[in-house]
Design a protein around this motif. Structure first.
Motif, PDB file in Angstrom:
ATOM      1  N   GLN A   1      57.421  47.281  16.172  1.00 60.78           N
ATOM      2  CA  GLN A   1      57.376  47.984  14.905  1.00 60.78           C
ATOM      3  C   GLN A   1      58.718  48.667  14.639  1.00 60.78           C
ATOM      4  N   LEU A   2      59.068  48.764  13.377  1.00 59.01           N
ATOM      5  CA  LEU A   2      60.330  49.373  12.945  1.00 59.01           C
ATOM      6  C   LEU A   2      61.533  48.710  13.609  1.00 59.01           C
ATOM      7  N   GLY A   3      61.457  47.400  13.807  1.00 61.60           N
ATOM      8  CA  GLY A   3      62.609  46.647  14.278  1.00 61.60           C
ATOM      9  C   GLY A   3      62.788  46.552  15.772  1.00 61.60           C
ATOM     10  N   GLN A   4      61.827  47.025  16.578  1.00 66.84           N
ATOM     11  CA  GLN A   4      61.947  46.905  18.022  1.00 66.84           C
ATOM     12  C   GLN A   4      60.593  47.109  18.693  1.00 66.84           C
ATOM     13  N   PHE A   5      60.521  46.712  19.975  1.00 66.36           N
ATOM     14  CA  PHE A   5      59.285  46.915  20.730  1.00 66.36           C
ATOM     15  C   PHE A   5      59.192  48.367  21.196  1.00 66.36           C
ATOM     16  N   THR A   6      57.995  48.904  21.130  1.00 64.44           N
ATOM     17  CA  THR A   6      57.760  50.296  21.516  1.00 64.44           C
ATOM     18  C   THR A   6      56.671  50.367  22.576  1.00 64.44           C
ATOM     19  N   GLY A   7      56.635  51.499  23.289  1.00 63.03           N
ATOM     20  CA  GLY A   7      55.675  51.693  24.365  1.00 63.03           C
ATOM     21  C   GLY A   7      54.748  52.865  24.112  1.00 63.03           C
ATOM     22  N   PRO A   8      53.947  53.236  25.113  1.00 57.99           N
ATOM     23  CA  PRO A   8      52.971  54.314  24.950  1.00 57.99           C
ATOM     24  C   PRO A   8      53.620  55.655  24.628  1.00 57.99           C
ATOM     25  N   ASN A   9      52.989  56.392  23.748  1.00 52.97           N
ATOM     26  CA  ASN A   9      53.379  57.777  23.474  1.00 52.97           C
ATOM     27  C   ASN A   9      52.199  58.653  23.864  1.00 52.97           C
ATOM     28  N   PHE A  10      52.350  59.391  24.962  1.00 51.46           N
ATOM     29  CA  PHE A  10      51.218  60.165  25.471  1.00 51.46           C
ATOM     30  C   PHE A  10      50.774  61.255  24.498  1.00 51.46           C
TER      31      PHE A  10
ATOM     32  N   LYS B   1      68.862  65.627  20.977  1.00 53.88           N
ATOM     33  CA  LYS B   1      68.319  65.375  19.644  1.00 53.88           C
ATOM     34  C   LYS B   1      67.015  64.601  19.751  1.00 53.88           C
ATOM     35  N   VAL B   2      66.106  64.884  18.857  1.00 55.65           N
ATOM     36  CA  VAL B   2      64.836  64.158  18.769  1.00 55.65           C
ATOM     37  C   VAL B   2      64.842  63.341  17.487  1.00 55.65           C
ATOM     38  N   PHE B   3      64.638  62.040  17.629  1.00 50.23           N
ATOM     39  CA  PHE B   3      64.617  61.147  16.478  1.00 50.23           C
ATOM     40  C   PHE B   3      63.174  60.713  16.205  1.00 50.23           C
ATOM     41  N   VAL B   4      62.740  60.877  14.982  1.00 52.02           N
ATOM     42  CA  VAL B   4      61.394  60.463  14.576  1.00 52.02           C
ATOM     43  C   VAL B   4      61.513  59.566  13.351  1.00 52.02           C
ATOM     44  N   ASP B   5      61.066  58.314  13.490  1.00 56.63           N
ATOM     45  CA  ASP B   5      61.035  57.373  12.370  1.00 56.63           C
ATOM     46  C   ASP B   5      59.582  57.050  12.048  1.00 56.63           C
ATOM     47  N   ALA B   6      59.231  57.094  10.788  1.00 55.91           N
ATOM     48  CA  ALA B   6      57.858  56.783  10.364  1.00 55.91           C
ATOM     49  C   ALA B   6      57.903  55.822   9.192  1.00 55.91           C
ATOM     50  N   ASN B   7      56.941  54.914   9.175  1.00 55.40           N
ATOM     51  CA  ASN B   7      56.858  53.939   8.099  1.00 55.40           C
ATOM     52  C   ASN B   7      55.433  53.860   7.585  1.00 55.40           C
ATOM     53  N   GLY B   8      55.269  53.960   6.281  1.00 50.53           N
ATOM     54  CA  GLY B   8      53.951  53.875   5.667  1.00 50.53           C
ATOM     55  C   GLY B   8      53.855  52.659   4.771  1.00 50.53           C
ATOM     56  N   LEU B   9      52.722  51.985   4.796  1.00 43.31           N
ATOM     57  CA  LEU B   9      52.497  50.778   4.008  1.00 43.31           C
ATOM     58  C   LEU B   9      51.209  50.925   3.211  1.00 43.31           C
ATOM     59  N   SER B  10      51.271  50.626   1.922  1.00 40.42           N
ATOM     60  CA  SER B  10      50.089  50.754   1.071  1.00 40.42           C
ATOM     61  C   SER B  10      49.067  49.681   1.410  1.00 40.42           C
TER      62      SER B  10
END
Length: 237
Positions: free
Chosen positions: A35-44, A128-137
């Motif tokens: 998602q968002l252009g790369q593979f991501t892992g668990p977020n506890f 720094k903390v980076f937070v990217d979010a994407n919303g889709l209708s």
């Protein structure tokens, strides 16, 4: 205004149970996801974030027909050589699995416990903390992307930054000379509690402390993204 319904025994309304269940399922929580252009892992933290989002949703006018994916970037920059983050994510998940098994061994638990007694971390103000979010209708024709950068490490400084920003916003909203509606009473997330106050209240206080928040929207029929003033969003953050 959200009112607790008879039979609601959870932190969030009954109609959001499916949303929480799907977001925290084994496939969504533990396995790699692109998602968002790369593979991501668990977020506890998702086990906390998702219920909080679902508790806030009805206050913000968001229906229960909602899908949430809360993941962490656990690899480097996504490039072809690292499988766009897949290899690092798989290594991270395997390490967690082996670590969980190791914790079942009493000598390992004892060693870790003894090491933690002398462990101390004072945080990193330069982080720094980076937070990217994407919303889709629902019709897949409109999208919104938020990119946020917060000063300090996630564990201490950034958390303190959020707490101070919320405290300042709450003080501003409840001051005797305020002409705006008061925050919601009760147990709510900061965004939900301050939703009815003046526009840009929380965002302005976070920005004053060094936060960077950008939101772009592509609506049905548009070709290019349009930058949105985050102080004038519908939820009046």
């Amino acid at each position: 205004k959200y009112e607790r319904k008879d039979g609601d025994g959870r932190f969030y309304p009954e109609e959001y149970r499916k949303t929480v269940k799907d977001a925290l399922s084994l496939s969504n929580f533990a396995l790699p996801k692109y998602q968002l252009g790369q593979f991501t892992g668990p977020n506890f933290m998702s086990v906390i974030n998702v219920p909080v989002l679902c508790r806030s949703a009805p206050i913000l006018g968001i229906s229960s027909d909602l899908s949430i994916s809360d993941k962490s970037v656990v690899s480097g920059a996504p490039i072809f050589l690292n499988g766009y983050g897949l290899f690092g994510t798989l290594t991270y998940i395997a390490t967690l699995f082996v670590g969980a098994i190791a914790l079942a061994v009493p000598p390992v638990r004892g060693t870790i416990r003894n090491r933690l007694k002398g462990y101390n971390y004072n945080g990193n103000p330069a982080g720094k903390v980076f937070v990217d979010a994407n919303g889709l209708s629902l019709n897949n024709k409109s999208t919104a992307t938020a990119k946020c950068v917060f000063p300090g490490d996630a564990g201490i400084y950034a958390t303190g930054h959020f707490a101070a920003g919320v405290a300042n916003a709450l003080l501003d909203a409840t001051s005797s000379d305020s002409n705006h509606p008061m925050p919601l009473a009760g147990f709510h997330s900061p965004v939900a509690a301050l939703d009815g106050c003046r526009q840009g209240l929380l965002v302005s206080h976070l920005k004053d402390m060094g936060a960077e928040i950008k939101v772009e929207v592509i609506t049905d029929g548009d070709v290019t993204a349009k930058m949105i003033d985050v102080t004038k969003l519908r939820s009046r953050l």
